[in-house]
Design a protein around this motif. Sequence first.
Motif, PDB file in Angstrom:
ATOM      1  N   THR A 107       3.285   0.936   3.615  1.00 32.59           N
ATOM      2  CA  THR A 107       3.557  -0.644   3.860  1.00 32.59           C
ATOM      3  C   THR A 107       4.115  -0.937   5.249  1.00 32.59           C
ATOM      4  OG1 THR A 107       3.299  -1.223   1.594  1.00 32.59           O
ATOM      5  CG2 THR A 107       4.093  -3.059   3.094  1.00 32.59           C
ATOM      6  N   VAL A 108       5.190  -0.357   5.276  1.00 27.15           N
ATOM      7  CA  VAL A 108       6.189  -0.341   6.605  1.00 27.15           C
ATOM      8  C   VAL A 108       5.226   0.104   8.004  1.00 27.15           C
ATOM      9  CG1 VAL A 108       8.340   0.283   7.624  1.00 27.15           C
ATOM     10  CG2 VAL A 108       8.422  -0.491   5.296  1.00 27.15           C
ATOM     11  N   ASN A 153       4.026   5.233  -0.052  1.00 25.86           N
ATOM     12  CA  ASN A 153       3.917   3.637   0.283  1.00 25.86           C
ATOM     13  C   ASN A 153       4.109   3.503   1.721  1.00 25.86           C
ATOM     14  OD1 ASN A 153       4.228   0.997   0.405  1.00 25.86           O
ATOM     15  ND2 ASN A 153       5.954   0.685  -1.081  1.00 25.86           N
ATOM     16  N   PRO A 202       2.990  -5.893  -8.299  1.00 24.62           N
ATOM     17  CA  PRO A 202       2.472  -4.940  -7.022  1.00 24.62           C
ATOM     18  C   PRO A 202       1.775  -3.611  -7.793  1.00 24.62           C
ATOM     19  CG  PRO A 202       4.855  -4.729  -7.767  1.00 24.62           C
ATOM     20  CD  PRO A 202       4.288  -5.820  -8.499  1.00 24.62           C
ATOM     21  N   PRO A 203       1.243  -3.090  -7.330  1.00 25.42           N
ATOM     22  CA  PRO A 203       0.503  -1.916  -7.741  1.00 25.42           C
ATOM     23  C   PRO A 203       1.331  -0.653  -8.137  1.00 25.42           C
ATOM     24  CG  PRO A 203      -0.407  -2.013  -5.508  1.00 25.42           C
ATOM     25  CD  PRO A 203       0.892  -2.862  -5.705  1.00 25.42           C
ATOM     26  N   TYR A 219       2.422   3.160  -8.561  1.00 25.63           N
ATOM     27  CA  TYR A 219       2.095   4.186  -8.004  1.00 25.63           C
ATOM     28  C   TYR A 219       3.154   5.340  -8.692  1.00 25.63           C
ATOM     29  CZ  TYR A 219       0.752   1.239  -4.134  1.00 25.63           C
ATOM     30  OH  TYR A 219       0.013   0.470  -2.982  1.00 25.63           O
TER      31      TYR A 219
END
Length: 737
Positions: free
Chosen positions: A67-68, A65, A56-57, A59
């Motif tokens: 994503t959710v 993040n 994954p990237p 950070y």
Amino acid sequence: MKEKLLVLWICVTAGLLCVTASPMASGPEGVGVVSQRGSRVRRQSEGDVRNCDLDPPYYPSTVTNTTVQVANLRREMVANGIAAYVVPSEDAHGSEYVASRDKRRAFLSGLMGSAGLAIVTATEAKLWTDGRYFLQVKKEMDCQWDLMRVGATFDDPSPEDWLADNLNNMDMIGFDPALMSVSDYEDYEAALKTKMPDKTITMKSIQVNLIDNIWDDQPPYNPKTVITVLDAAKYTGETWQQKVIDGAPGQNSTRWEMGQVKGETIDAFVITKLDEIAWLFNLRGDDVPYNPMFVSYAIVTKTDTMLYLYDSASSVRVPAAVKTHLNVNAAGSTCLNSNPCVIVKDYPVFFDDLRGFNESLANKIWISDQASYAVYESISDAKRYVAASPLLLMKAVKSDMEAQGMEEAHTMDSVALCNIGAWMQEKIDGLKDPMTGDKTVISEQIVMDKCIEERAKFADNRGLSFGTIAGMGPHGAIIHYTSTPETDVPITKDGTFLLDSGGQYLQGTCDITRTFHFGTPTAFMKEAYTRVLLGSFDLAMSVFRTGIYGRDIDSIARNQLWSGGLDYNHGTGHGIGHFLNVHEGPARIRVGVRAGEKPLDLNMFQSDEPGYYEDGSFGIRIENVVRTVPADVAHQFEGYQYMTFKMISLVPYEPSLIDFGMFNNKQLEYYNTYNKMVRDKIGDHSMLSEAGKAWMMSKTAPVEYTFELSTSSGQRTAPSLVAILVTMILSTLYSLW
Ligand SMILES: *[C@@H]1O[C@H](CO)[C@@H](O)[C@H](O)[C@H]1NC(C)=O
Ligand SMILES: *[C@@H]1O[C@H](CO)[C@@H](O)[C@H](O)[C@H]1NC(C)=O
Ligand SMILES: *[C@@H]1O[C@H](CO)[C@@H](O)[C@H](O)[C@H]1NC(C)=O
Ligand SMILES: [Mn+2]
């Protein structure tokens, strides 16, 4: 060829000690500096703090993040049958600063800055924002988001064009009608219809906000602060009755403006912008961070005036003094006597009343193009008249009393900043803390607290006008940087320190930026600072006439930078309110044509804030607020009013960052005159601390110069001893006034 030789001395008045600043430092170094800079920029534009190539990237802790959030929104989108969802930054009133509950775009995207628009589709997440936030995007947003750059110099598509290109036939774009302005809605409609005639893409107004649906710990909404009267006799110079009904001497009223619309009969005018409502009724509140406004709507008809507020029945929210001021009974429902009044109603009643007027009024209802689509769709096409609010201009052109107040406010704010400047210098110099005996260290966060504290010492202060931007070193290059406990760093001698802050006072709203350096700046920092400073002077000295827009003079502030191959990715100036919003229309100093923009006019207040930002390295901005005043001109072609700017911010610049060799005669005179004005206006101010005064005096020493003609072109010669002595004597005399 005439070669100009500058000989200059900076006099440190405190000790009456003159040091010479050699103009030779700037000359031959120029070419080398520029080429070095070029490679630095290339390296740093690759140097994103994230690593989006990893899986994954990677950070850093400053990135949210999302994503959710994005996955949850996509589920809501599927449930609502839409292919895209539009998430603007503004609240239902188009405010720039919004209550924490309204920070939906920040919640979804991770970008904390005040401006930006997010659009999510099944596969893409795009964020449109302007140059002030480009660096912040890389620091705060995760890799699933793409930045779409907004600004005349970028060719990224607009949101509506991008949607027209990327969506499929029969797709729907969902939006919350309360959060989309009429003008934005019209832009989407136009792009979808005209640019892609072979596709049918429709806008779908969804009453429930989809972000609210997915935001578990969304803060509560509590726009119920105390509303207060801003006295017309003391602060505004015009009563609400004059603003609504009669017009103050030489001013048009709201009703007069309603009667002026060509070819239409206007029966009612709807006001949705919170600063316009606060201005119109001479009322202030505290519902929105940094801006003294209260969440409300207002309607002015030919005979009545209505104000819609949350908690309108509460005598805490709406004290008796406000009812008296508005000339209504305690219930807010009837005028106290035969004189005009403002009926006070509950906020949720607004839409019922609006739909009622749509039914009952014979003629048109005027709404601003900045009103929300929810307002727009409450009125049928036949009854609706959409045009910029006339209050924008009425509010931007300050009354003489307001203009005077703005100057007083900036004087107080400048005193506060000089006290802060002295305090920072003291801390940096490593003075022992008398209590602990330790060397004290200051950081961005500590300076931010000090910015509140020093202003709060003034009885008329009402907090800050925006969140302080305190950017040490590379943080200064993030144009709208917000220091957080995670990003906080000490203020040191090693780099520039950019401080952009402002107070709210009963007399006016302030905004000022100064860039400091407590150590030894590089030659390139000095060059950049000097070009920025000279740009701000050149703009302030410019003369323009009736009908000239800020965009016509924006380049004056950039010319010094452009001639060195430098620039900045933000506007040069914004309007500023009178104890209202730190950013206000309808005039601004910025390239590009904005709908409803108005030319500059007398008694408008604008910021003059050029800058230069070196990604990953340092940031420079110098910001003064300027008042538009009549210019002293010999002639008057075609009877135009000729105007210029008066600087009302009174805080010294940083001499160690200035290369005086780059000044021309007029600029140096302007610099010295400004410094003398600072000394005259705040030197004896009762709130200026001893240290603040010493600091201010040391930074405002006059700079003397002589021009000599040289026949050996390209060669600068050392100043003659005679010139040094003569000037030292002059400087000493000058510094004694
Ligand atoms: C981002 O959050 C998601 C969901 O919690 C998680 O699966 C993912 O690993 C996170 N990504 C990174 C780079 O931390
Ligand atoms: C009143 O309105 C007219 C027409 O828009 C305008 O020309 C005039 O300047 C306005 N007067 C003031 C004082 O704003
Ligand atoms: C506005 O009023 C007209 C009747 O005058 C009615 O036909 C229309 O439906 C109303 N529009 C809305 C949006 O309520
Ligand atoms: Mn500003």
